[in-house]
Motif scaffolding. Structure first.
Motif, PDB file in Angstrom:
ATOM      1  N   ALA A   1      -5.547   2.359  -6.853  1.00 38.87           N
ATOM      2  CA  ALA A   1      -5.986   1.637  -8.047  1.00 38.87           C
ATOM      3  C   ALA A   1      -4.955   1.740  -9.169  1.00 38.87           C
ATOM      4  CB  ALA A   1      -7.333   2.168  -8.524  1.00 38.87           C
ATOM      5  N   THR A   2      -4.246   2.849  -9.256  1.00 39.30           N
ATOM      6  CA  THR A   2      -3.204   3.026 -10.260  1.00 39.30           C
ATOM      7  C   THR A   2      -1.918   2.349  -9.823  1.00 39.30           C
ATOM      8  OG1 THR A   2      -4.156   5.143 -10.856  1.00 39.30           O
ATOM      9  CG2 THR A   2      -1.919   4.739 -11.583  1.00 39.30           C
ATOM     10  N   ARG A   3      -1.611   2.422  -8.558  1.00 36.97           N
ATOM     11  CA  ARG A   3      -0.358   1.886  -8.036  1.00 36.97           C
ATOM     12  C   ARG A   3      -0.272   0.369  -8.214  1.00 36.97           C
ATOM     13  NH1 ARG A   3      -0.522   3.661  -2.741  1.00 36.97           N
ATOM     14  NH2 ARG A   3      -0.179   5.727  -3.541  1.00 36.97           N
ATOM     15  N   LYS A   4      -1.369  -0.347  -7.994  1.00 33.39           N
ATOM     16  CA  LYS A   4      -1.361  -1.804  -8.080  1.00 33.39           C
ATOM     17  C   LYS A   4      -0.868  -2.298  -9.445  1.00 33.39           C
ATOM     18  CE  LYS A   4      -4.298  -5.855  -7.600  1.00 33.39           C
ATOM     19  NZ  LYS A   4      -5.658  -6.334  -7.401  1.00 33.39           N
ATOM     20  N   PRO A   5      -1.437  -1.834 -10.562  1.00 32.91           N
ATOM     21  CA  PRO A   5      -0.927  -2.289 -11.858  1.00 32.91           C
ATOM     22  C   PRO A   5       0.529  -1.881 -12.096  1.00 32.91           C
ATOM     23  CG  PRO A   5      -3.089  -1.305 -12.117  1.00 32.91           C
ATOM     24  CD  PRO A   5      -2.663  -1.057 -10.707  1.00 32.91           C
ATOM     25  N   VAL A   6       0.907  -0.700 -11.660  1.00 40.87           N
ATOM     26  CA  VAL A   6       2.293  -0.243 -11.849  1.00 40.87           C
ATOM     27  C   VAL A   6       3.258  -1.169 -11.122  1.00 40.87           C
ATOM     28  CG1 VAL A   6       3.916   1.635 -11.352  1.00 40.87           C
ATOM     29  CG2 VAL A   6       1.660   2.163 -12.293  1.00 40.87           C
ATOM     30  N   VAL A   7       2.925  -1.525  -9.898  1.00 39.43           N
ATOM     31  CA  VAL A   7       3.800  -2.420  -9.123  1.00 39.43           C
ATOM     32  C   VAL A   7       3.869  -3.795  -9.777  1.00 39.43           C
ATOM     33  CG1 VAL A   7       4.044  -3.629  -6.917  1.00 39.43           C
ATOM     34  CG2 VAL A   7       3.486  -1.189  -6.944  1.00 39.43           C
ATOM     35  N   HIS A   8       2.731  -4.332 -10.180  1.00 41.71           N
ATOM     36  CA  HIS A   8       2.725  -5.651 -10.823  1.00 41.71           C
ATOM     37  C   HIS A   8       3.541  -5.652 -12.119  1.00 41.71           C
ATOM     38  CE1 HIS A   8      -0.495  -6.749  -8.057  1.00 41.71           C
ATOM     39  NE2 HIS A   8      -0.280  -8.000  -8.419  1.00 41.71           N
ATOM     40  N   VAL A   9       3.367  -4.624 -12.927  1.00 43.48           N
ATOM     41  CA  VAL A   9       4.109  -4.558 -14.190  1.00 43.48           C
ATOM     42  C   VAL A   9       5.595  -4.334 -13.931  1.00 43.48           C
ATOM     43  CG1 VAL A   9       4.386  -3.283 -16.360  1.00 43.48           C
ATOM     44  CG2 VAL A   9       2.092  -3.887 -15.545  1.00 43.48           C
ATOM     45  N   ALA A  10       5.940  -3.535 -12.935  1.00 41.99           N
ATOM     46  CA  ALA A  10       7.352  -3.311 -12.602  1.00 41.99           C
ATOM     47  C   ALA A  10       8.010  -4.610 -12.139  1.00 41.99           C
ATOM     48  CB  ALA A  10       7.483  -2.238 -11.525  1.00 41.99           C
ATOM     49  N   VAL A  11       7.326  -5.365 -11.310  1.00 42.02           N
ATOM     50  CA  VAL A  11       7.868  -6.655 -10.861  1.00 42.02           C
ATOM     51  C   VAL A  11       8.000  -7.600 -12.059  1.00 42.02           C
ATOM     52  CG1 VAL A  11       7.394  -8.715  -9.469  1.00 42.02           C
ATOM     53  CG2 VAL A  11       7.086  -6.428  -8.478  1.00 42.02           C
TER      54      VAL A  11
ATOM     55  N   THR B   1      12.470  -5.175 -24.166  1.00 43.32           N
ATOM     56  CA  THR B   1      11.563  -5.770 -23.176  1.00 43.32           C
ATOM     57  C   THR B   1      10.712  -4.684 -22.528  1.00 43.32           C
ATOM     58  OG1 THR B   1      13.024  -7.654 -22.769  1.00 43.32           O
ATOM     59  CG2 THR B   1      11.452  -7.110 -21.021  1.00 43.32           C
ATOM     60  N   VAL B   2      11.333  -3.578 -22.177  1.00 39.06           N
ATOM     61  CA  VAL B   2      10.586  -2.452 -21.587  1.00 39.06           C
ATOM     62  C   VAL B   2       9.525  -1.962 -22.580  1.00 39.06           C
ATOM     63  CG1 VAL B   2      10.746  -0.051 -20.811  1.00 39.06           C
ATOM     64  CG2 VAL B   2      12.429  -1.727 -20.024  1.00 39.06           C
ATOM     65  N   LEU B   3       9.921  -1.725 -23.823  1.00 36.89           N
ATOM     66  CA  LEU B   3       8.969  -1.243 -24.835  1.00 36.89           C
ATOM     67  C   LEU B   3       7.837  -2.242 -25.059  1.00 36.89           C
ATOM     68  CD1 LEU B   3      11.354   0.340 -27.493  1.00 36.89           C
ATOM     69  CD2 LEU B   3       9.728   1.530 -26.016  1.00 36.89           C
ATOM     70  N   GLY B   4       8.183  -3.507 -25.155  1.00 35.13           N
ATOM     71  CA  GLY B   4       7.162  -4.534 -25.376  1.00 35.13           C
ATOM     72  C   GLY B   4       6.184  -4.636 -24.228  1.00 35.13           C
ATOM     73  N   MET B   5       6.703  -4.550 -23.008  1.00 35.40           N
ATOM     74  CA  MET B   5       5.812  -4.643 -21.849  1.00 35.40           C
ATOM     75  C   MET B   5       4.935  -3.402 -21.722  1.00 35.40           C
ATOM     76  SD  MET B   5       7.937  -6.750 -19.016  1.00 35.40           S
ATOM     77  CE  MET B   5       6.648  -7.781 -18.328  1.00 35.40           C
ATOM     78  N   LEU B   6       5.467  -2.235 -22.040  1.00 35.86           N
ATOM     79  CA  LEU B   6       4.640  -1.024 -22.020  1.00 35.86           C
ATOM     80  C   LEU B   6       3.543  -1.100 -23.082  1.00 35.86           C
ATOM     81  CD1 LEU B   6       7.328   1.749 -21.428  1.00 35.86           C
ATOM     82  CD2 LEU B   6       5.634   0.901 -19.786  1.00 35.86           C
ATOM     83  N   ALA B   7       3.908  -1.544 -24.276  1.00 34.41           N
ATOM     84  CA  ALA B   7       2.921  -1.674 -25.353  1.00 34.41           C
ATOM     85  C   ALA B   7       1.872  -2.726 -24.996  1.00 34.41           C
ATOM     86  CB  ALA B   7       3.615  -2.031 -26.664  1.00 34.41           C
ATOM     87  N   GLY B   8       2.313  -3.840 -24.446  1.00 36.08           N
ATOM     88  CA  GLY B   8       1.383  -4.893 -24.055  1.00 36.08           C
ATOM     89  C   GLY B   8       0.431  -4.444 -22.964  1.00 36.08           C
ATOM     90  N   THR B   9       0.958  -3.702 -22.002  1.00 39.05           N
ATOM     91  CA  THR B   9       0.120  -3.196 -20.910  1.00 39.05           C
ATOM     92  C   THR B   9      -0.901  -2.192 -21.440  1.00 39.05           C
ATOM     93  OG1 THR B   9       1.896  -3.545 -19.315  1.00 39.05           O
ATOM     94  CG2 THR B   9       0.156  -2.012 -18.680  1.00 39.05           C
ATOM     95  N   ALA B  10      -0.457  -1.318 -22.318  1.00 33.83           N
ATOM     96  CA  ALA B  10      -1.375  -0.342 -22.910  1.00 33.83           C
ATOM     97  C   ALA B  10      -2.461  -1.048 -23.715  1.00 33.83           C
ATOM     98  CB  ALA B  10      -0.610   0.646 -23.786  1.00 33.83           C
TER      99      ALA B  10
END
Length: 146
Positions: A7-17, A54-63
């Motif tokens: 359940a944790t891996r799925k979002p991590v993979v999607h966000v990494a891609v 981009t990394v910071l923005g995507m981390l903030a957006g995901t959070a």
């Protein structure tokens, strides 16, 4: 020791891609902006700058997506308002840069930054809709059980 579940891996993979896709698109936007005359001296169009932001923005957006999804009665409605609002607010510094005398700044360079914001937000929302989908049914302020 922390265990990463499926359940944790799925979002991590999607966000990494999504991150890889967004960085590649940012690089293309920067290259096109430079080809169109944006100054190479303009630091926001340098890879070190746009990749880190981009990394910071995507981390903030995901959070933010996760918090809204977990703590609001109607996350679809809340994110439907929040995402465009945050995106528009993220363009304000680009407008200020376009009007400034910052080294290498121009309206073309500022437009490239604005396009980067739109691209990153679009790629991230598409990934999060798959990785952390929003509930479809909301009844009386409570999430409907599935």
């Amino acid at each position: 020791m922390t265990t990463i579940t499926t359940a944790t891996r799925k979002p991590v993979v999607h966000v990494a891609v999504a991150l890889v896709v967004a960085i590649a698109l940012d690089a293309a936007i920067a290259a096109i902006a430079h080809a169109a005359g944006a100054s190479y001296a303009f630091s926001p169009l340098k890879p070190a700058t746009y990749i880190s932001l981009t990394v910071l923005g995507m981390l903030a957006g995901t959070a933010g997506w996760g918090v809204v999804r977990a703590h609001t009665a109607d996350p679809r409605r809340a994110l439907g308002r929040l995402v465009p609002t945050v995106l528009v607010l993220s363009l304000v510094p680009d407008v200020i840069v376009g009007a400034s005398s910052m080294r290498g700044a121009s309206w073309g360079a500022a437009a490239a930054l604005m396009l980067m914001h739109v691209v990153v937000a679009t790629v991230l929302v598409a990934a999060l809709l798959r990785a952390l989908p929003l509930p479809d049914n909301v009844l009386g302020g409570q999430r409907a059980s599935r």
